[in-house]
Design a protein around this motif. Structure first.
Motif, mmCIF file in Angstrom:
data_model
loop_
_atom_site.group_PDB
_atom_site.id
_atom_site.type_symbol
_atom_site.label_atom_id
_atom_site.label_comp_id
_atom_site.label_asym_id
_atom_site.label_seq_id
_atom_site.Cartn_x
_atom_site.Cartn_y
_atom_site.Cartn_z
ATOM 1 N N UNK A 141 0.859 -1.280 0.045
ATOM 2 C CA UNK A 141 -0.014 -0.085 -0.189
ATOM 3 C C UNK A 141 0.734 1.388 0.030
ATOM 4 N N UNK A 142 1.586 1.453 -0.893
ATOM 5 C CA UNK A 142 2.532 2.843 -1.107
ATOM 6 C C UNK A 142 2.355 3.313 -2.438
ATOM 7 N N UNK A 143 2.887 4.415 -2.678
ATOM 8 C CA UNK A 143 2.672 5.205 -3.898
ATOM 9 C C UNK A 143 3.992 5.712 -4.230
ATOM 10 N N UNK A 144 4.633 4.834 -5.344
ATOM 11 C CA UNK A 144 5.923 5.328 -5.689
ATOM 12 C C UNK A 144 6.025 6.581 -6.499
ATOM 13 N N UNK A 145 6.261 7.758 -6.000
ATOM 14 C CA UNK A 145 5.984 8.956 -6.568
ATOM 15 C C UNK A 145 7.546 9.456 -7.066
ATOM 16 N N UNK A 146 8.474 8.813 -6.694
ATOM 17 C CA UNK A 146 9.977 9.461 -6.781
ATOM 18 C C UNK A 146 10.862 8.211 -7.326
ATOM 19 N N UNK A 147 11.424 8.499 -8.176
ATOM 20 C CA UNK A 147 12.778 7.676 -8.520
ATOM 21 C C UNK A 147 13.960 8.113 -8.224
ATOM 22 N N UNK A 148 14.717 7.775 -7.464
ATOM 23 C CA UNK A 148 15.868 8.152 -6.937
ATOM 24 C C UNK A 148 17.359 7.591 -7.313
#
Length: 258
Positions: free
Chosen positions: A93-100
């Motif tokens: 239950x996560x929202x991957x908003x950023x690719x680092x």
């Protein structure tokens, strides 16, 4: 002993040896980046029950182990990162908003620098994935035309490992760990253009459909092997993390009914 019988004996011996060492190959690399932490309890996932936290995904292609295989080409690495972003967001239950970017990230065993990365990108959670692999290549007789004749060839074994840790950026706690391991083999003649069925790649053991992969070029076959193995490891990682999350939700439901 005939060449065919000798080849069968050699293959059986190799399967026995390889199956015995595959469970620990390649060795774990995750602690080298996040440090040593206690095994997360299921209860540590409690904060994820209420909302999907903003998450940054950091994929590290590790090549620091002594017997590490070459890492994926840049384009293939980008595809793997996008694949992980999609699959892991469906598993947790996560929202991957950023690719680092992993540029400059070193295996110091100190989590503080990674936490600073997460804070700089304004995410609540940092999902760290370490990709590593090991390979070996050895002579193998390949058979053409339903074993009517044989050709000197090579087999390359690739063991790929994806390890993940979900980190609470605010507290530095490791909420969840998981891994996905895969093995694939590449069989090819010692020279290109020998037969239309080579080079060929198989997952070991074979996948549900049992299908092989035929690399588009002879020269690029090793990279295709690494992509096949890593993609399968990504599937296994997503399932491993999902199983842990579903177990937590099940326990949470049982507790609420008591």
């Amino acid at each position: 002993m005939s060449p065919i019988a000798l080849s069968i004996v050699m293959r059986m011996a190799l399967v026995t040896v390889l199956s015995g060492c595959a469970a620990g190959t390649p060795p774990s690399r995750l602690n080298d980046y996040v440090g040593t932490h206690p095994t997360p309890a299921l209860e540590s996932l409690g904060p994820l029950s209420n909302k999907a936290g903003r998450t940054g995904l950091l994929v590290i292609a590790d090549q620091t182990a002594a017997e590490a295989a070459p890492i994926l080409p840049d384009e293939a690495q980008t595809q793997l990162t996008e694949q992980l972003k999609e699959r892991l967001a469906h598993s947790l239950p996560i929202t991957v908003e950023t690719l680092i970017s992993a540029e400059g990230v070193e295996p110091t065993g100190d989590l503080s620098s990674l936490l600073e990365l997460g804070k700089a990108r304004d995410v609540e959670y940092l999902l760290i994935v370490v990709a590593s692999s090991t390979e070996q290549e050895y002579p193998l007789t390949i058979f053409l035309g339903w074993h009517t004749h044989s050709q000197p060839g090579l087999r390359r074994d690739n063991w790929s490992l994806l390890e993940a840790a979900l980190i609470d950026v605010k507290t530095g706690s490791v909420l969840l760990r998981g891994e996905g391991r895969s093995m694939a083999t590449l069989d090819r003649p010692t020279a290109p253009g020998i037969n239309q069925w080579y080079p060929v790649i198989w997952l070991r053991p074979s996948g549900p459909d049992g299908r092989p992969w035929w690399p588009p070029t002879y020269e690029g076959a090793p990279n295709t092997l690494r992509m096949v193995a890593m993609n399968d490891a990504a599937n296994r990682l997503a399932l491993d993390l999902q199983r842990t999350w579903l177990e937590f939700r099940h326990n949470e439901f049982i507790s609420s009914r008591q």
